[in-house]
Scaffold this active site. Structure first.
Site, PDB file in Angstrom:
ATOM      1  N   ARG A 163       0.825  -1.227   0.000  1.00  0.00           N
ATOM      2  CA  ARG A 163       0.000   0.000   0.000  1.00  0.00           C
ATOM      3  C   ARG A 163       0.855   1.272   0.000  1.00  0.00           C
ATOM      4  O   ARG A 163       0.549   2.260   0.674  1.00  0.00           O
ATOM      5  CB  ARG A 163      -0.939   0.027   1.215  1.00  0.00           C
ATOM      6  CG  ARG A 163      -1.930  -1.092   1.281  1.00  0.00           C
ATOM      7  CD  ARG A 163      -2.925  -1.055   0.118  1.00  0.00           C
ATOM      8  NE  ARG A 163      -3.906  -2.113   0.275  1.00  0.00           N
ATOM      9  CZ  ARG A 163      -3.750  -3.365  -0.158  1.00  0.00           C
ATOM     10  NH1 ARG A 163      -2.635  -3.710  -0.814  1.00  0.00           N
ATOM     11  NH2 ARG A 163      -4.679  -4.263   0.023  1.00  0.00           N
ATOM     12  N   SER A 166     -10.807  -0.848   3.296  1.00  0.00           N
ATOM     13  CA  SER A 166      -9.995  -1.030   4.505  1.00  0.00           C
ATOM     14  C   SER A 166      -9.522   0.322   5.008  1.00  0.00           C
ATOM     15  O   SER A 166      -8.938   1.094   4.244  1.00  0.00           O
ATOM     16  CB  SER A 166      -8.759  -1.883   4.201  1.00  0.00           C
ATOM     17  OG  SER A 166      -9.167  -3.121   3.686  1.00  0.00           O
ATOM     18  N   GLU A 199      -5.137   4.013   5.977  1.00  0.00           N
ATOM     19  CA  GLU A 199      -4.919   3.797   4.546  1.00  0.00           C
ATOM     20  C   GLU A 199      -5.429   4.971   3.692  1.00  0.00           C
ATOM     21  O   GLU A 199      -4.716   5.419   2.798  1.00  0.00           O
ATOM     22  CB  GLU A 199      -5.589   2.480   4.128  1.00  0.00           C
ATOM     23  CG  GLU A 199      -5.081   1.964   2.811  1.00  0.00           C
ATOM     24  CD  GLU A 199      -5.745   0.676   2.374  1.00  0.00           C
ATOM     25  OE1 GLU A 199      -5.555  -0.353   3.051  1.00  0.00           O
ATOM     26  OE2 GLU A 199      -6.459   0.704   1.366  1.00  0.00           O
TER      27      GLU A 199
HETATM   28  C1  LIG Z   1     -15.471  -0.618  -1.043  1.00  0.00           C
HETATM   29  C2  LIG Z   1     -13.993  -0.347  -1.266  1.00  0.00           C
HETATM   30  C3  LIG Z   1     -13.125  -1.407  -1.450  1.00  0.00           C
HETATM   31  C4  LIG Z   1     -11.759  -1.173  -1.660  1.00  0.00           C
HETATM   32  N1  LIG Z   1     -10.941  -2.252  -1.837  1.00  0.00           N
HETATM   33  C5  LIG Z   1      -9.616  -2.049  -2.048  1.00  0.00           C
HETATM   34  C6  LIG Z   1      -8.743  -3.159  -2.252  1.00  0.00           C
HETATM   35  O1  LIG Z   1      -9.168  -4.314  -2.263  1.00  0.00           O
HETATM   36  N2  LIG Z   1      -7.427  -2.917  -2.432  1.00  0.00           N
HETATM   37  C7  LIG Z   1      -6.924  -1.643  -2.450  1.00  0.00           C
HETATM   38  O2  LIG Z   1      -5.717  -1.503  -2.628  1.00  0.00           O
HETATM   39  N3  LIG Z   1      -7.729  -0.578  -2.279  1.00  0.00           N
HETATM   40  C8  LIG Z   1      -9.052  -0.743  -2.082  1.00  0.00           C
HETATM   41  N4  LIG Z   1      -9.881   0.335  -1.894  1.00  0.00           N
HETATM   42  C9  LIG Z   1      -9.304   1.699  -1.885  1.00  0.00           C
HETATM   43  C10 LIG Z   1      -9.427   2.451  -3.247  1.00  0.00           C
HETATM   44  O3  LIG Z   1     -10.435   1.890  -4.041  1.00  0.00           O
HETATM   45  C11 LIG Z   1      -8.116   2.423  -4.027  1.00  0.00           C
HETATM   46  O4  LIG Z   1      -7.089   2.977  -3.272  1.00  0.00           O
HETATM   47  C12 LIG Z   1      -8.220   3.196  -5.359  1.00  0.00           C
HETATM   48  O5  LIG Z   1      -7.071   2.973  -6.121  1.00  0.00           O
HETATM   49  C13 LIG Z   1      -8.437   4.691  -5.178  1.00  0.00           C
HETATM   50  O6  LIG Z   1      -8.711   5.232  -6.453  1.00  0.00           O
HETATM   51  P1  LIG Z   1      -9.468   6.610  -6.617  1.00  0.00           P
HETATM   52  O7  LIG Z   1      -9.466   6.956  -8.061  1.00  0.00           O
HETATM   53  O8  LIG Z   1     -10.803   6.550  -5.979  1.00  0.00           O
HETATM   54  O9  LIG Z   1      -8.499   7.588  -5.822  1.00  0.00           O
HETATM   55  P2  LIG Z   1      -8.873   8.871  -4.964  1.00  0.00           P
HETATM   56  O10 LIG Z   1      -9.525   8.436  -3.696  1.00  0.00           O
HETATM   57  O11 LIG Z   1      -9.599   9.858  -5.793  1.00  0.00           O
HETATM   58  O12 LIG Z   1      -7.416   9.415  -4.634  1.00  0.00           O
HETATM   59  C14 LIG Z   1      -6.547   8.690  -3.802  1.00  0.00           C
HETATM   60  C15 LIG Z   1      -5.199   9.416  -3.735  1.00  0.00           C
HETATM   61  O13 LIG Z   1      -4.580   9.384  -5.010  1.00  0.00           O
HETATM   62  C16 LIG Z   1      -4.358  10.709  -5.514  1.00  0.00           C
HETATM   63  N5  LIG Z   1      -4.619  10.642  -6.961  1.00  0.00           N
HETATM   64  C17 LIG Z   1      -5.762  10.245  -7.562  1.00  0.00           C
HETATM   65  N6  LIG Z   1      -5.597  10.208  -8.893  1.00  0.00           N
HETATM   66  C18 LIG Z   1      -4.321  10.609  -9.144  1.00  0.00           C
HETATM   67  C19 LIG Z   1      -3.534  10.774 -10.332  1.00  0.00           C
HETATM   68  N7  LIG Z   1      -4.015  10.521 -11.554  1.00  0.00           N
HETATM   69  N8  LIG Z   1      -2.240  11.212 -10.205  1.00  0.00           N
HETATM   70  C20 LIG Z   1      -1.717  11.460  -8.969  1.00  0.00           C
HETATM   71  N9  LIG Z   1      -2.418  11.317  -7.820  1.00  0.00           N
HETATM   72  C21 LIG Z   1      -3.702  10.880  -7.905  1.00  0.00           C
HETATM   73  C22 LIG Z   1      -5.298  11.606  -4.733  1.00  0.00           C
HETATM   74  O14 LIG Z   1      -4.795  12.921  -4.603  1.00  0.00           O
HETATM   75  C23 LIG Z   1      -5.335  10.891  -3.377  1.00  0.00           C
HETATM   76  O15 LIG Z   1      -4.221  11.246  -2.596  1.00  0.00           O
HETATM   77  C24 LIG Z   1     -11.259   0.152  -1.687  1.00  0.00           C
HETATM   78  C25 LIG Z   1     -12.154   1.227  -1.513  1.00  0.00           C
HETATM   79  C26 LIG Z   1     -13.505   0.979  -1.310  1.00  0.00           C
HETATM   80  C27 LIG Z   1     -14.456   2.137  -1.156  1.00  0.00           C
END
Ligand SMILES: Cc1cc2nc3c(=O)[nH]c(=O)nc-3n(C[C@H](O)[C@H](O)[C@H](O)COP(=O)(O)OP(=O)(O)OC[C@H]3O[C@@H](n4cnc5c(N)ncnc54)[C@H](O)[C@@H]3O)c2cc1C
Length: 339
Positions: free
Chosen positions: A166, A239, A335
């Protein structure tokens, strides 16, 4: 100057916790030109920028006094195919799970264990997303990022991303790198990873002995739907805490008092503990303070029952952290990204 910025936009629809804070400014960006334009405008107006994707790994604790720039770029392409290994590139704004499904529909394996993770392609490298024994680093073939300090484009190799559990170089330097597109090394032949959690068992219950990548994806989707609350119905960010990695002596000490300790020995001699198990032992499962709570089935998932603020969720998280430190001498790390 861009005319596309909206002012005072509620971020409730843009974060999976459903927290109702406002962005001072908000814009969607669809390509590299719009990204550069928005960043230049923000610099000119001396407005800080927060880049978001699907908002599924955010905890927003106050109104965001910045330009919230949502990655909305789209596009997926096959760059190379030698008959075995296939390099696929996807734009940062591509929603992750539909991208995984697209790859499976092409007959390409590699992403099946990462099915149904919310969010976007561009955020996936941030915390080296992982599930069911596979992490993005296992299928990573490179990415293109914009250096927000210099405005230059930079290509990252696997080593340069410094992927860990992570974690990545991007997470270590918040706000420095804007990920524009990511490349994956997929395969026409699946190398199955079925030994994590109940995946193999679920497949055998369905009478599938020789699963395809799509079978594995379907099994993982059904397990995840049973296990994790759907953010559309109950706000959450998956998580909430990382699984802590501790010294073996500490794990042994905890085991003396809790013989059922869930612990995974690591290659370096340390031991990874299951954060959810620790939280459950401490009695937090199902605990609720107003609309902020610990999920009744999943101790690792903090939930918003409706009107919880980010601050209330953060305070609950801090109480849990303090309690786990006192009981077990273990530090839990959050996380989601806190803003
Ligand atoms: C129900 C649920 C289940 C999940 N299961 C998992 C799992 O199994 N495994 C896991 O690893 N994670 C899991 N996650 C966490 C999450 O889905 C991941 O971390 C995902 O990759 C976040 O993507 P996002 O586009 O929503 O990022 P955001 O929440 O929009 O952003 C996250 C971070 O990344 C930065 N960011 C976003 N896009 C960019 C970009 N293009 N360039 C630079 N920085 C950027 C943002 O500034 C922020 O700091 C889960 C979340 C939920 C709600």
């Amino acid at each position: 100057m861009s005319g596309q910025w909206q002012e005072q936009v509620s971020l409730k629809p843009y974060n999976t916790f459903g927290i109702d804070v406002a962005a001072r400014y908000f814009t969607d960006v669809h390509n590299d030109v719009e990204v550069r334009q928005a960043l230049a405008d923000a610099k000119h107006r001396q407005v800080p920028v927060l880049v978001i994707g699907g908002g599924s790994n955010l905890l927003l604790t106050a109104d965001v006094q910045a330009l919230v720039m949502r990655m909305a770029s789209r596009g997926v392409r096959i760059l190379a195919d030698d008959g075995q290994r296939v390099i696929v590139e996807a734009e940062a704004g591509e929603p992750w799970h539909p991208f995984v499904q697209w790859s499976l529909a092409q007959g390409l394996a590699g992403l099946e264990n990462l099915s149904l993770i919310p969010g976007t392609v561009g955020a996936a490298p941030m915390q080296n997303i992982g599930a069911y024994g596979v992490e993005i680093k296992d299928v990573f073939a490179g990415l293109t990022a914009l250096d927000r300090q210099t405005g230059e484009l930079r290509e990252f190799t696997l080593e340069e991303c410094q992927f860990a559990y992570r974690d990545s170089v991007f997470k270590q330097h918040p706000g420095r790198w804007l990920i524009l597109r990511v490349r994956f090394a997929l395969s026409h032949v699946m190398q199955a990873h079925l030994d994590y959690g109940p995946v193999r068992q679920r497949l055998s219950e369905q009478g599938i002995g020789q699963p395809t990548a799509q079978n594995v994806s379907d099994a993982i989707c059904s397990i995840r739907r049973e296990k994790l609350p759907d953010p559309v119905e109950l706000g959450n960010a998956g998580s909430f805490f990382k699984n802590p990695v501790v010294a073996a002596v500490l794990a042994d000490r905890i085991r003396l008092q809790y013989p059922g300790l869930v612990a995974y020995p690591q290659a370096d001699g340390q031991v990874k503990l299951a954060a959810g198990w620790l939280i459950e032992q401490a009695g937090w499962k199902g605990h609720r303070e107003g609309d902020a709570g610990v999920h009744r089935l999943q101790s690792l998932v903090l939930v918003n029952y409706g009107q919880a603020s980010g601050l209330q969720l953060h305070q609950l998280a801090q109480k849990i952290q303090a309690d786990i430190l006192e009981r077990f001498d273990v530090r839990l790390e959050m996380e989601p990204n806190l803003y």
